[in-house]
Every structure is written in C-alpha cells, then in structure tokens.
Write an enzyme that holds these catalytic residues in place. Structure first.
Site, PDB file in Angstrom:
ATOM      1  N   TYR A   1      -3.867  -0.881  -4.668  1.00 58.56           N
ATOM      2  CA  TYR A   1      -4.196  -0.930  -3.241  1.00 58.56           C
ATOM      3  C   TYR A   1      -5.670  -0.650  -3.021  1.00 58.56           C
ATOM      4  O   TYR A   1      -6.375  -1.412  -2.355  1.00 58.56           O
ATOM      5  CB  TYR A   1      -3.341   0.072  -2.465  1.00 58.56           C
TER       6      TYR A   1
ATOM      7  N   LYS B   1      -8.750  -3.210  -1.829  1.00 55.87           N
ATOM      8  CA  LYS B   1      -9.541  -2.954  -0.614  1.00 55.87           C
ATOM      9  C   LYS B   1     -11.033  -2.977  -0.942  1.00 55.87           C
ATOM     10  O   LYS B   1     -11.843  -3.519  -0.173  1.00 55.87           O
ATOM     11  CB  LYS B   1      -9.157  -1.613   0.012  1.00 55.87           C
TER      12      LYS B   1
END
Length: 296
Positions: free
Chosen positions: A134, A138
């Site tokens: 994750y 990002k």
C-alpha cells in the site's frame, strides 16, 4: 469551480465533499454508492474519467486501495488502482484541460524512516521508506504525478497523518504528534486547490504539535514528562480520567510547510478528541477498544 472528487464515498472523501459543497460544483466518483457520489464506478477507467473531467477546473484524487486491503487483495491490484489509476487520472486531467490536481497521500509511507527506540522528526525532506505494498504504491503514485506535473497541470500532494477512529486515550495523545482531524484534512485539500504557481508541491498534513525538534531527544524514553511540560492541559485530563500518558513517542509529523504555503491551520486538537468522546461521537472509540492494527 467545478471539481471532480474520486473516492467520494469514503470517509476522507465525504469530509472533502462537505468542505467543498456550497462553495463549488462537485462531482463525486466512487465504486460504492453514497449520497456524496454521482458516478458509481471504478475510477480507473479512461473513458469514464475523460467524460467526468470535461469542463472541470480541478480534480481531487482520494480513491485508492488502503492498508486494510493488504493481504486480502493481490499486489497487482494495488498497482493497477493506486499507480496505474493515478496515471490515468493525470492523463485524463491534462487531456480535459484541468489545471490543478490534488492527490491524497499518507504519512505512513515514511515507514522505516522511524527508528526503533528513538523519536524521529519528520517533515517533507525526510526520505520516505515504505513498508507495505500500500505505502509503496502510494509513493510510486506520487512519483508519477511529480513527473507529469507541468505548465498544463499543477499537482499538490497531501500526506495526511492518522485520522481514523481510535480509542480516545490513544487518539488524544496522537493528536500531539501523528494525528489529524478529518475535517482539517478536508480544509487542507480545499486550500491546495488554489495556492501558488509551483508545478509540484508536497505537504505533510497533521495537527499542530506542541513539541520542538529538540524534544525528540527525550520523547523516546520519557514522553510523559515532556507531555506534562508542553501540553499540561492534556496531562491534567489524563490524570482526571485515570489514563496513563504514553511512555514513549517515536515520531513527530511537522506540517509547517502546509501551514505557511497553503495558509492552512489545523483547528481540532486533543481537546476536540476528548469532547467528541464525551458526547459519544462515532469519530472516537471508547477507551481500551481493541482495533485492527492493519490500519497502522
């Protein structure tokens, strides 16, 4: 302004929609239906984006797969949504003549920059060292936007700190150094729609901290004493409620750049957390609540 908001059904998206509504014409996109969402669809679709962005002045891109999805969704899907989807958003914005893109990122991508048994002062110059897929995606999405930013599209990246519901005693202490109210996050996005002429800027968005950089020397081992010195009202409230102050603090997110350049000022500190808890707001969990640590 006409503003397209991706991720409009999520918690952060709803807060941003509320901050924009009444001041701007907002079009929400999300794959989950909600009253703040006008187009129910996966945002990572070129045809959808080009149609939605027609006539828009700005895009706020919040939609993403998040930390709770790690382990249950394949890494390839994280890359498709968080990286590939962000590229599609930027490409469609440029094609539609949109002049400003605001991207919601996270302070959690500093990850390994936080050293064990010490307190790290973190600002925009601190190198990101993400831990999970994750956070890696990002950061990759941020880099995509930095490469694509230019005269045709100005980009603002907002790295927001923790704003999800947590036990009251945890949330109140975090508001001193690594937490932020979701309404303050929304206000920062609103400010980022119009600030400055720079093609690309990155900001940490976190509640105002009472600590100084020099305090880091002591916060890792004797946080209670420093909290009592710098935030005596919080310390007194912890005593009154029978709570223990944190023994150590491992990081401080410093948002001076956002305050200065965005002319943004966080409004909600630890006192608001306690007030919300006392009125049984869903924004704060009861003390001692057992929560999923996947949100870390």
């Amino acid at each position: 302004m006409r503003i397209v908001l991706t991720g409009s059904s999520g918690r952060v998206g709803r807060a941003i929609f509320s901050a924009l509504a009444g001041k701007h014409d907002v079009v929400g996109i999300d794959r989950s239906p909600f009253s703040t969402t006008h187009l129910v669809a996966d945002f990572a679709n070129e045809t959808l984006l080009r149609s939605a962005f027609e006539g828009a002045d700005a895009v706020i891109h919040v939609a993403a797969l998040h930390a709770p999805h790690v382990g249950s969704i394949p890494d390839e899907e994280f890359r498709r949504v968080n990286v590939g989807g962000t590229r599609l958003v930027a490409e469609a914005a440029i094609a539609a003549g949109v002049k400003r893109l605001v991207f919601t990122s996270t302070t959690a991508l500093y990850g390994y920059a936080v050293s064990p048994a010490s307190c790290t002062w973190i600002d925009e110059d601190t190198p990101a060292q993400p831990k999970s897929i994750y956070y890696r995606t990002k950061l990759e999405a941020e880099r995509v936007l930095e490469e694509m930013a230019g005269p045709e599209l100005a980009v603002r990246v907002l790295r927001m700190s923790r704003s999800f519901p947590e036990p009251g005693e945890v949330m109140a202490a975090y508001r001193l150094h690594r937490g932020v109210d979701v309404r303050d996050v929304a206000d920062a996005h609103l400010s980022a729609l119009t600030n400055g002429d720079a093609q690309f800027r990155r900001y940490i968005v976190s509640a105002a901290t009472p600590f100084t950089k020099a305090d880091c020397k002591y916060l890792a081992t004797d946080a209670a004493s420093i909290i009592t010195l710098r935030a005596p009202t919080l310390a007194a409230e912890f005593t009154r409620r029978g709570w223990s102050l944190p023994a150590s603090i491992d990081r401080i997110y410093h948002s001076a750049r956002a305050e200065n350049e965005l002319e943004w000022h966080p409004r909600f500190g630890f006192d608001e957390v306690l007030a919300q808890m006392d009125r049984s707001s869903l924004e704060v969990l009861p003390p001692g609540s057992d929560i999923s640590r996947k949100s870390e």
